[in-house]
Design a protein around this motif. Structure first.
Motif, PDB file in Angstrom:
ATOM      1  N   ALA A  87     -37.639 -42.662 -31.167  1.00  0.00           N
ATOM      2  CA  ALA A  87     -37.846 -41.745 -32.293  1.00  0.00           C
ATOM      3  C   ALA A  87     -38.107 -42.482 -33.605  1.00  0.00           C
ATOM      4  CB  ALA A  87     -36.636 -40.818 -32.444  1.00  0.00           C
ATOM      5  N   ARG A  88     -37.354 -43.513 -33.866  1.00  0.00           N
ATOM      6  CA  ARG A  88     -37.490 -44.203 -35.161  1.00  0.00           C
ATOM      7  C   ARG A  88     -38.782 -45.026 -35.219  1.00  0.00           C
ATOM      8  NH1 ARG A  88     -31.637 -46.166 -37.473  1.00  0.00           N
ATOM      9  NH2 ARG A  88     -30.509 -44.197 -37.193  1.00  0.00           N
ATOM     10  N   LEU A  89     -39.084 -45.734 -34.129  1.00  0.00           N
ATOM     11  CA  LEU A  89     -40.297 -46.542 -34.130  1.00  0.00           C
ATOM     12  C   LEU A  89     -41.539 -45.662 -34.150  1.00  0.00           C
ATOM     13  CD1 LEU A  89     -41.532 -49.316 -34.134  1.00  0.00           C
ATOM     14  CD2 LEU A  89     -41.269 -49.409 -31.635  1.00  0.00           C
ATOM     15  N   LYS A  90     -41.518 -44.547 -33.417  1.00  0.00           N
ATOM     16  CA  LYS A  90     -42.661 -43.635 -33.462  1.00  0.00           C
ATOM     17  C   LYS A  90     -42.857 -43.066 -34.869  1.00  0.00           C
ATOM     18  CE  LYS A  90     -43.968 -40.761 -30.253  1.00  0.00           C
ATOM     19  NZ  LYS A  90     -45.212 -41.367 -29.730  1.00  0.00           N
ATOM     20  N   ARG A  91     -41.760 -42.815 -35.576  1.00  0.00           N
ATOM     21  CA  ARG A  91     -41.887 -42.307 -36.950  1.00  0.00           C
ATOM     22  C   ARG A  91     -42.592 -43.335 -37.838  1.00  0.00           C
ATOM     23  NH1 ARG A  91     -36.969 -40.546 -37.671  1.00  0.00           N
ATOM     24  NH2 ARG A  91     -36.079 -42.443 -38.563  1.00  0.00           N
ATOM     25  N   ALA A  92     -42.233 -44.618 -37.674  1.00  0.00           N
ATOM     26  CA  ALA A  92     -42.896 -45.656 -38.463  1.00  0.00           C
ATOM     27  C   ALA A  92     -44.375 -45.754 -38.105  1.00  0.00           C
ATOM     28  CB  ALA A  92     -42.198 -46.996 -38.244  1.00  0.00           C
ATOM     29  N   ILE A  93     -44.677 -45.669 -36.822  1.00  0.00           N
ATOM     30  CA  ILE A  93     -46.074 -45.720 -36.383  1.00  0.00           C
ATOM     31  C   ILE A  93     -46.853 -44.528 -36.929  1.00  0.00           C
ATOM     32  CG2 ILE A  93     -47.558 -45.505 -34.345  1.00  0.00           C
ATOM     33  CD1 ILE A  93     -45.437 -47.208 -32.838  1.00  0.00           C
ATOM     34  N   ASP A  94     -46.280 -43.338 -36.819  1.00  0.00           N
ATOM     35  CA  ASP A  94     -46.959 -42.137 -37.319  1.00  0.00           C
ATOM     36  C   ASP A  94     -47.171 -42.205 -38.825  1.00  0.00           C
ATOM     37  OD1 ASP A  94     -47.045 -41.167 -34.764  1.00  0.00           O
ATOM     38  OD2 ASP A  94     -45.335 -39.807 -34.988  1.00  0.00           O
ATOM     39  N   ASN A  95     -46.186 -42.725 -39.543  1.00  0.00           N
ATOM     40  CA  ASN A  95     -46.348 -42.865 -40.994  1.00  0.00           C
ATOM     41  C   ASN A  95     -47.507 -43.803 -41.323  1.00  0.00           C
ATOM     42  OD1 ASN A  95     -44.261 -41.126 -41.616  1.00  0.00           O
ATOM     43  ND2 ASN A  95     -42.742 -42.733 -41.925  1.00  0.00           N
ATOM     44  N   ALA A  96     -47.606 -44.911 -40.578  1.00  0.00           N
ATOM     45  CA  ALA A  96     -48.720 -45.835 -40.809  1.00  0.00           C
ATOM     46  C   ALA A  96     -50.051 -45.158 -40.512  1.00  0.00           C
ATOM     47  CB  ALA A  96     -48.543 -47.088 -39.952  1.00  0.00           C
TER      48      ALA A  96
ATOM     49  N   LEU B 149     -50.836 -57.290 -36.207  1.00  0.00           N
ATOM     50  CA  LEU B 149     -51.186 -56.421 -35.082  1.00  0.00           C
ATOM     51  C   LEU B 149     -50.837 -54.971 -35.384  1.00  0.00           C
ATOM     52  CD1 LEU B 149     -50.143 -58.187 -31.742  1.00  0.00           C
ATOM     53  CD2 LEU B 149     -52.394 -57.266 -32.314  1.00  0.00           C
ATOM     54  N   PHE B 150     -49.630 -54.756 -35.910  1.00  0.00           N
ATOM     55  CA  PHE B 150     -49.181 -53.392 -36.210  1.00  0.00           C
ATOM     56  C   PHE B 150     -50.145 -52.708 -37.169  1.00  0.00           C
ATOM     57  CE2 PHE B 150     -46.892 -50.184 -38.573  1.00  0.00           C
ATOM     58  CZ  PHE B 150     -46.068 -49.572 -37.645  1.00  0.00           C
TER      59      PHE B 150
ATOM     60  N   ALA C 281     -53.037 -48.815 -38.935  1.00  0.00           N
ATOM     61  CA  ALA C 281     -53.473 -48.546 -40.315  1.00  0.00           C
ATOM     62  C   ALA C 281     -54.695 -49.389 -40.676  1.00  0.00           C
ATOM     63  CB  ALA C 281     -52.331 -48.828 -41.290  1.00  0.00           C
ATOM     64  N   PRO C 282     -55.735 -49.374 -39.829  1.00  0.00           N
ATOM     65  CA  PRO C 282     -56.883 -50.252 -40.097  1.00  0.00           C
ATOM     66  C   PRO C 282     -57.591 -49.948 -41.409  1.00  0.00           C
ATOM     67  CG  PRO C 282     -57.403 -48.654 -38.373  1.00  0.00           C
ATOM     68  CD  PRO C 282     -55.936 -48.560 -38.617  1.00  0.00           C
ATOM     69  N   ALA C 283     -57.519 -48.702 -41.855  1.00  0.00           N
ATOM     70  CA  ALA C 283     -58.184 -48.342 -43.117  1.00  0.00           C
ATOM     71  C   ALA C 283     -57.258 -48.470 -44.316  1.00  0.00           C
ATOM     72  CB  ALA C 283     -58.724 -46.915 -43.030  1.00  0.00           C
ATOM     73  N   ASP C 284     -55.947 -48.638 -44.056  1.00  0.00           N
ATOM     74  CA  ASP C 284     -54.963 -48.720 -45.150  1.00  0.00           C
ATOM     75  C   ASP C 284     -54.033 -49.900 -44.931  1.00  0.00           C
ATOM     76  OD1 ASP C 284     -55.447 -46.204 -46.759  1.00  0.00           O
ATOM     77  OD2 ASP C 284     -55.159 -45.327 -44.776  1.00  0.00           O
ATOM     78  N   GLU C 285     -54.581 -51.070 -44.592  1.00  0.00           N
ATOM     79  CA  GLU C 285     -53.742 -52.217 -44.261  1.00  0.00           C
ATOM     80  C   GLU C 285     -52.815 -52.611 -45.406  1.00  0.00           C
ATOM     81  OE1 GLU C 285     -56.040 -55.455 -42.787  1.00  0.00           O
ATOM     82  OE2 GLU C 285     -56.280 -54.545 -40.806  1.00  0.00           O
TER      83      GLU C 285
END
Length: 426
Positions: free
Chosen positions: A55-64, A100-101, A106-110
């Motif tokens: 849950a926590r890691l997916k939240r960080a990924i989704d935010n990115a 990598l992350f 976030a390729p457009a917002d690195e």
């Protein structure tokens, strides 16, 4: 990015190895890794010891992915510092996995994905818990969304037997913004790490765990015909630290966790507050005292420890190519300072003293007393290079006034000694 793993791998036994010193990186070119091969993907996939609650890691990924700011923090020893990589700040596993992350999510917002790297060579989680507030949280100015903890090859002689490690993990987990905490298990050339002791914490708290040992050790013994991806001579810069190729593998192992989590169904977030500690949580809430901060919580009479040491261990923080001196706000005793002791009075349950190790004969030993009782002798020559040394000097259940007195040993009154700081639990 990679094919799915076949499943988690259980930790195995390994011989004890010493705490790691800093490796000196060189500019040697290493053979290119075939990162697209099936054998490489299978090796990387085998590092996923536990997916954990996502849950926590997916939240960080989704935010990115949504263009929101995300901070990824790393705390550990010299491998997290980047020892063995060249150039260290760009080829260390921390920078490469951070890169990598952001390229994955976030390729457009690195620029909205931030790196906090706080690895310090030759140091255990006992020092990590003292440094956490300053070096990771940046004294309360940063709230990481992801925290990678890497002390599996540094804690062999941890005098708290894993309590500082669990306390550090909990200090990160219990932050108000609920960051994801990833346990990363590095490995030495002799195939050793502390995975057997530390992995149960990951299962207990349902944390993601990535084992470099599980990824590389078994395949080291294969021939190329049998599917060996990389040999020890290519993976290790020295007996402790990875080469550029080794750091790349470590980064790809974390990348596989990111990829697997992204494509997994969302878990219901677990209630960490309901879980009792597995080893111990006595050092949760530890704070740093140094010359800069002492006046707000303690009364200090520096005595003969009135100088400031400038010859300090340095580390390349974040993506910096320059070294930052550690514990610059210290108290130093010099040869001409006399015998007046250092005294500090504060209210605390637990105290960790941090002092400077040195290879110089100009440094001598100091005696430590708490409330008048002799506790320990601090010897700056336990290792013969400049390093931060953490030492437990008080571990009690009640908060009481503690008077810490540090004086040079009788036969070393004309020597130097540097008190870098203290960690305390109020």
């Amino acid at each position: 990015m990679f094919d799915p793993p076949s499943g988690s791998v259980q930790p195995s036994e390994g011989p004890k190895a010493p705490r790691d010193p800093i490796g000196i990186p060189d500019a040697t070119d290493h053979a290119a890794l075939n990162r697209d091969s099936l054998a490489y993907r299978e090796m990387i996939a085998s590092s996923l010891l536990n997916k954990g609650n996502n849950a926590r890691l997916k939240r960080a990924i989704d935010n990115a992915r949504d263009g929101k700011p995300v901070t990824i923090a790393y705390i550990g020893g010299s491998i997290t510092h980047g020892a063995g990589a060249a150039p260290l700040h760009l080829n260390c596993y921390a920078y490469r996995s951070f890169d990598l992350f952001r390229s994955m999510f976030a390729p457009a917002d690195e620029g909205k994905v931030r790196l906090i790297k706080a690895g310090v060579g030759g140091t255990p989680s006992e020092l990590g818990i003292v440094r956490y507030e300053r070096d990771v949280l940046r004294e309360g100015t940063v709230q990481p969304d992801v925290v990678v903890v890497e002390f599996a090859v540094n804690d062999a002689d941890d005098e708290t037997g894993g309590v500082c490690y669990e306390s550090l993990v909990l200090q990160a987990l219990q932050a108000d913004n609920k960051p994801a905490v990833i346990l990363l298990f590095s490995v030495f050339e002799n195939d050793w790490n502390l995975q057997d002791r530390l992995a149960p914490l990951g299962w207990h708290y349902e944390l993601p765990m990535v084992s470099i040992k599980d990824a590389v050790v078994e395949q080291f013994g294969r021939s190329e015909e049998e599917g060996r991806v990389i040999g020890k001579a290519q993976f290790f810069h020295d007996i402790y630290h990875p080469t550029n190729a080794g750091h790349q593998i470590m980064a790809d192992c974390l990348g596989w966790l990111f990829e697997t989590t992204h494509h997994s169904f969302l878990d219901a977030e677990n209630d960490l507050q309901a879980l009792p500690p597995l080893i111990g949580d006595r050092f949760v809430g530890m704070k740093l005292i140094d010359r800069k901060h002492a006046g707000t919580v303690a009364r200090v009479d520096a005595g003969g420890f009135c100088e400031t040491d400038k010859d300090l261990q340095r580390t390349e923080l974040d993506d910096h190519s320059h070294g930052t001196p550690l514990f610059p706000d210290n108290w130093m005793h010099t040869a001409s300072a006399g015998k007046a002791p250092f005294r500090m009075t504060l209210r605390a349950k637990r105290l960790i003293m941090v002092f400077k190790d040195s290879g110089s004969d100009e440094f001598g030993t100091a005696n430590v007393r708490v409330n008048g009782a002799f506790v320990r002798t601090a010897d700056p020559h336990q290792v013969h290079w400049t390093r931060c040394h953490a030492m437990l000097i008080c571990d009690e259940e009640e908060t009481e006034e503690r008077i810490v007195e540090i004086s040079m040993a009788d036969h070393h009154a004309d020597r130097s000694f540097t008190i870098l700081g203290f960690g305390y639990v109020p």
